[in-house]
Write an enzyme that holds these catalytic residues in place. Structure first.
Site, PDB file in Angstrom:
ATOM      1  N   GLY A  56       3.915 -15.659   7.477  1.00  0.00           N
ATOM      2  CA  GLY A  56       3.270 -15.198   8.705  1.00  0.00           C
ATOM      3  C   GLY A  56       4.286 -14.752   9.751  1.00  0.00           C
ATOM      4  N   LYS A  87       9.222  -0.950   2.490  1.00  0.00           N
ATOM      5  CA  LYS A  87       8.497  -0.062   3.411  1.00  0.00           C
ATOM      6  C   LYS A  87       9.361   0.453   4.552  1.00  0.00           C
ATOM      7  CE  LYS A  87       5.080  -1.720   6.011  1.00  0.00           C
ATOM      8  NZ  LYS A  87       3.672  -2.074   6.379  1.00  0.00           N
ATOM      9  N   ALA A 103      36.931  50.002  -5.365  1.00  0.00           N
ATOM     10  CA  ALA A 103      35.753  49.357  -5.936  1.00  0.00           C
ATOM     11  C   ALA A 103      36.000  48.955  -7.385  1.00  0.00           C
ATOM     12  CB  ALA A 103      34.551  50.294  -5.843  1.00  0.00           C
ATOM     13  N   GLY A 158      -5.720  -7.849  15.845  1.00  0.00           N
ATOM     14  CA  GLY A 158      -6.018  -9.042  16.621  1.00  0.00           C
ATOM     15  C   GLY A 158      -6.602  -8.616  17.972  1.00  0.00           C
ATOM     16  N   ASN A 196      38.052  31.492  -6.722  1.00  0.00           N
ATOM     17  CA  ASN A 196      38.839  30.447  -6.050  1.00  0.00           C
ATOM     18  C   ASN A 196      39.168  29.278  -6.958  1.00  0.00           C
ATOM     19  OD1 ASN A 196      36.100  29.778  -6.105  1.00  0.00           O
ATOM     20  ND2 ASN A 196      36.322  28.360  -4.386  1.00  0.00           N
ATOM     21  N   TYR A 241       8.631  -4.401  15.468  1.00  0.00           N
ATOM     22  CA  TYR A 241       8.257  -4.349  14.052  1.00  0.00           C
ATOM     23  C   TYR A 241       8.946  -3.174  13.364  1.00  0.00           C
ATOM     24  CZ  TYR A 241       5.039  -7.806  15.623  1.00  0.00           C
ATOM     25  OH  TYR A 241       4.542  -8.963  16.160  1.00  0.00           O
ATOM     26  N   GLY A 242       9.523  -3.452  12.214  1.00  0.00           N
ATOM     27  CA  GLY A 242      10.255  -2.413  11.482  1.00  0.00           C
ATOM     28  C   GLY A 242       9.374  -1.296  10.966  1.00  0.00           C
ATOM     29  N   ARG A 283       0.806  -1.232   0.000  1.00  0.00           N
ATOM     30  CA  ARG A 283       0.000   0.000   0.000  1.00  0.00           C
ATOM     31  C   ARG A 283       0.839   1.282   0.000  1.00  0.00           C
ATOM     32  NH1 ARG A 283      -3.678  -1.534   4.906  1.00  0.00           N
ATOM     33  NH2 ARG A 283      -2.015  -3.087   5.172  1.00  0.00           N
ATOM     34  N   GLN A 338      13.801 -13.904   5.500  1.00  0.00           N
ATOM     35  CA  GLN A 338      12.657 -14.812   5.471  1.00  0.00           C
ATOM     36  C   GLN A 338      12.306 -14.976   3.995  1.00  0.00           C
ATOM     37  OE1 GLN A 338       8.976 -13.113   6.855  1.00  0.00           O
ATOM     38  NE2 GLN A 338       8.063 -15.102   7.312  1.00  0.00           N
TER      39      GLN A 338
HETATM   40  C1  UD1 Z   1      -0.394  -8.452  13.292  1.00  0.00           C
HETATM   41  C2  UD1 Z   1      -0.913  -9.316  14.425  1.00  0.00           C
HETATM   42  C3  UD1 Z   1      -2.187  -8.688  14.985  1.00  0.00           C
HETATM   43  C4  UD1 Z   1      -1.888  -7.278  15.463  1.00  0.00           C
HETATM   44  C5  UD1 Z   1      -1.255  -6.464  14.352  1.00  0.00           C
HETATM   45  C6  UD1 Z   1      -0.766  -5.129  14.888  1.00  0.00           C
HETATM   46  C7  UD1 Z   1      -0.294 -11.596  13.842  1.00  0.00           C
HETATM   47  C8  UD1 Z   1      -0.765 -12.877  13.301  1.00  0.00           C
HETATM   48  N1  UD1 Z   1      -1.200 -10.641  13.902  1.00  0.00           N
HETATM   49  O1  UD1 Z   1      -1.386  -8.452  12.268  1.00  0.00           O
HETATM   50  O2  UD1 Z   1      -2.656  -9.450  16.087  1.00  0.00           O
HETATM   51  O3  UD1 Z   1      -3.081  -6.647  15.900  1.00  0.00           O
HETATM   52  O4  UD1 Z   1      -0.105  -7.136  13.793  1.00  0.00           O
HETATM   53  O5  UD1 Z   1      -0.334  -4.313  13.840  1.00  0.00           O
HETATM   54  O6  UD1 Z   1       0.861 -11.470  14.225  1.00  0.00           O
HETATM   55  N2  UD1 Z   1       5.871  -9.848   8.748  1.00  0.00           N
HETATM   56  C9  UD1 Z   1       7.002 -10.522   8.378  1.00  0.00           C
HETATM   57  N3  UD1 Z   1       6.882 -11.761   7.845  1.00  0.00           N
HETATM   58  C10 UD1 Z   1       5.689 -12.357   7.659  1.00  0.00           C
HETATM   59  C11 UD1 Z   1       4.516 -11.660   8.044  1.00  0.00           C
HETATM   60  C12 UD1 Z   1       4.653 -10.398   8.598  1.00  0.00           C
HETATM   61  O7  UD1 Z   1       8.127 -10.000   8.523  1.00  0.00           O
HETATM   62  O8  UD1 Z   1       5.661 -13.498   7.164  1.00  0.00           O
HETATM   63  C13 UD1 Z   1       6.003  -8.496   9.303  1.00  0.00           C
HETATM   64  C14 UD1 Z   1       5.351  -7.479   8.391  1.00  0.00           C
HETATM   65  O9  UD1 Z   1       6.305  -6.931   7.507  1.00  0.00           O
HETATM   66  C15 UD1 Z   1       4.861  -6.447   9.368  1.00  0.00           C
HETATM   67  C16 UD1 Z   1       4.565  -7.236  10.636  1.00  0.00           C
HETATM   68  O10 UD1 Z   1       5.292  -8.433  10.516  1.00  0.00           O
HETATM   69  O11 UD1 Z   1       5.835  -5.499   9.677  1.00  0.00           O
HETATM   70  C17 UD1 Z   1       3.113  -7.492  10.862  1.00  0.00           C
HETATM   71  O12 UD1 Z   1       2.616  -8.293   9.801  1.00  0.00           O
HETATM   72  P1  UD1 Z   1       1.170  -8.094   9.201  1.00  0.00           P
HETATM   73  O13 UD1 Z   1       0.895  -9.126   8.194  1.00  0.00           O
HETATM   74  O14 UD1 Z   1       0.987  -6.685   8.816  1.00  0.00           O
HETATM   75  O15 UD1 Z   1       0.313  -8.403  10.494  1.00  0.00           O
HETATM   76  P2  UD1 Z   1      -1.152  -7.934  10.747  1.00  0.00           P
HETATM   77  O16 UD1 Z   1      -2.065  -8.702   9.867  1.00  0.00           O
HETATM   78  O17 UD1 Z   1      -1.245  -6.480  10.746  1.00  0.00           O
END
Ligand code: UD1
Ligand code: CA
Length: 455
Positions: free
Chosen positions: A79, A23, A422, A138, A385, A101-102, A16, A74
């Protein structure tokens, strides 16, 4: 003492953002989002930082470099649970592990430290927040004793669960032994077919490990960046916070909504900063500094009582006490101004040392130059210069006076107490207490006939 390992998830593409840049490399206050998270993580003494990359892994690694201890890739985003699994080989036994989280850049050191404090052999920590609109997050499920029993993702939640306002921020802390034994128990039997890190909570519960919740001081600490609108909102939250700290420490801002700090700003007291000023890198202001609108100050030190008028740009420079700069002055790298100096409108300086009380008030270029004290440089003076290949130095001695529109062809020395007439082009060193003048003698031609218009 347990060691501390901090895992930062940063594999996401950030679809997005509509960007080719990963990102976590998008900037907030002039620094990548991921750098903010690492900065907060580094406030924990001796913590090992492990960054999980995925999309644009090489670019993330080369940009962040030594600021992280370890990068792991990864290969596929299966997930958040899978992402942490990828980091496990670098997690030490008998460590406290914190997961960040980054793309959640404003997490505060105080919150990190509270989270780590929750971790014991029979307790883990979870950062939660209560939102008016919990949609997308969540949900935190608590039992009748108010203990946390599970996290249910939006897509897996029942109608009743969707009504819960307390949500998971994703940030958690626990012992490494528990993380290592619990992660393999997570499966992907859920609505998104992902390995959810959040499943750890129910596993902890089953193992009779208490889940202690911690709340952040401000909701912006746990807000993530998914698109550029959210990025701009977090940028403002950050800037508002910096502006507030400045005002609380004795600096007045004309408008805290129009203030930008992209780095470290160190200040004395009783400074005034007008609208639209930008401070970048390491900037130090003394006390009683007055800064007009639209100024940009980069990696510079400004003394006490300095007045910087509108639209002045200062980079890699040092400005002495009570100097007056601008409007529209440009101090380029290597400018060193002594006390009581004046640099006026449309004056550009570069690698220029200017002695006490000296003035360059209008329309000049002074580069690779050393000026003594009490020098007056007339309007339009240029230090030549550069010969197209090399740079040369101009020296102007104490109390000398350079007439307007002079060109000083370097290498050249204007002696102490000397005058340059001057409009002169000075190619030879001048002498003390003398006037150097090099311009065609004026002739007045009598009876000159003005040209007339041809038909
Ligand atoms: C996640 C949480 C949710 C919480 C929310 C807060 C889980 C299953 N859910 O949901 O409970 O309310 O964050 O923002 O954890 N990422 C990876 N590798 C992956 C998947 C994700 O590095 O395989 C990183 C993403 O880049 C991101 C972060 O983890 O920075 C969160 O992932 P995302 O898929 O956005 O999680 P949400 O669905 O938002
Ligand atoms: Ca997701």
């Amino acid at each position: 003492m347990q060691t501390i390992d901090i895992i930062i998830l940063a594999a996401g593409k950030g679809t997005r953002m509509q960007s080719k840049l990963p990102k976590v490399l998008h900037s907030l206050a002039g620094e990548p989002l991921l750098s903010h998270v690492l900065g907060a993580a580094k406030t924990v003494h001796n913590a090992k930082t492990i960054v999980v990359t995925g999309f644009g892994a090489e670019q993330v690694e080369s940009t962040i470099g030594n600021a992280a201890d370890v990068f792991v890739t990864q290969p596929e985003q299966l997930g958040t649970g899978h992402a942490v699994q990828c980091a496990l080989p670098h997690v030490r036994e008998n460590s406290k592990v914190l997961i960040l989280y980054g793309d959640v850049p404003l997490i505060a050191p105080q919150t990190i430290s509270k989270m780590l404090d929750t971790v014991t052999d029979n307790q883990m920590g979870l950062l939660t927040v209560t939102l008016d609109n919990p949609s997308g997050y969540g949900r935190i499920i608590r039992d009748t004793d108010d203990n946390i029993s599970a996290i249910i993702e939006q897509k897996d939640a029942t109608k009743d669960q969707l009504r819960v306002n307390e949500v998971n921020t994703g940030v958690m802390a626990l012992n490494s032994q528990q993380l290592m034994s619990w992660l393999p128990q997570i499966d992907n039997n859920n609505a998104q077919g992902e390995y959810y890190l959040t499943d750890l909570i129910a596993i902890a519960r089953a193992a009779s490990i208490r889940v202690q919740s911690i709340q952040p001081n401000s909701p912006s600490e746990v807000e993530g960046v998914n698109n550029r609108v959210q990025l701009s909102q977090l940028e403002r939250a950050y800037q508002r916070d910096k502006a507030k700290q400045l005002m609380e420490s004795g600096t007045s801002l004309a408008d805290p909504e129009r203030f930008d700090q992209r780095g470290e700003l160190t200040v004395g007291t009783d400074n005034f900063i007008d609208i639209n000023c930008i401070f970048e890198g390491d900037v130090t202001l003394g006390s009683n500094v007055h800064i007009g609108p639209n100024c940009q100050i980069i990696n510079s030190t400004i003394g006490d009582g300095v007045e910087i008028k509108a639209n002045t740009i200062i980079e890699d420079s040092v400005v002495g006490d009570n100097a007056i700069l601008g409007p529209f002055a440009r101090l380029r790298p290597g400018t060193e101004l002594a006390d009581n100096t004046k640099i006026g409108n449309f004056v550009e300086t570069k690698k220029a040392k200017v002695g006490k009380g000296s003035k360059i008030n209008h329309l000049s270029y002074v580069g690779d130059a050393e000026l003594g004290a009490g020098v007056n440089v007339g309007a339009g003076t240029i230090t030549c210069n550069y010969d197209g290949a090399n740079k040369f130095k101009t020296t102007i001695g104490d109390n000398s006076f350079v007439g307007s529109n002079s060109t000083l062809v370097a290498p050249v020395k204007v002696a102490d107490n000397s005058f340059v007439g001057a409009g002169s082009t000075i190619t030879k060193d001048t002498e003390e207490n003398s006037l150097a003048i090099s311009r065609a003698k004026q002739r007045n031609i009598e009876g000159w006939q003005r040209p007339t218009k041809k038909n």
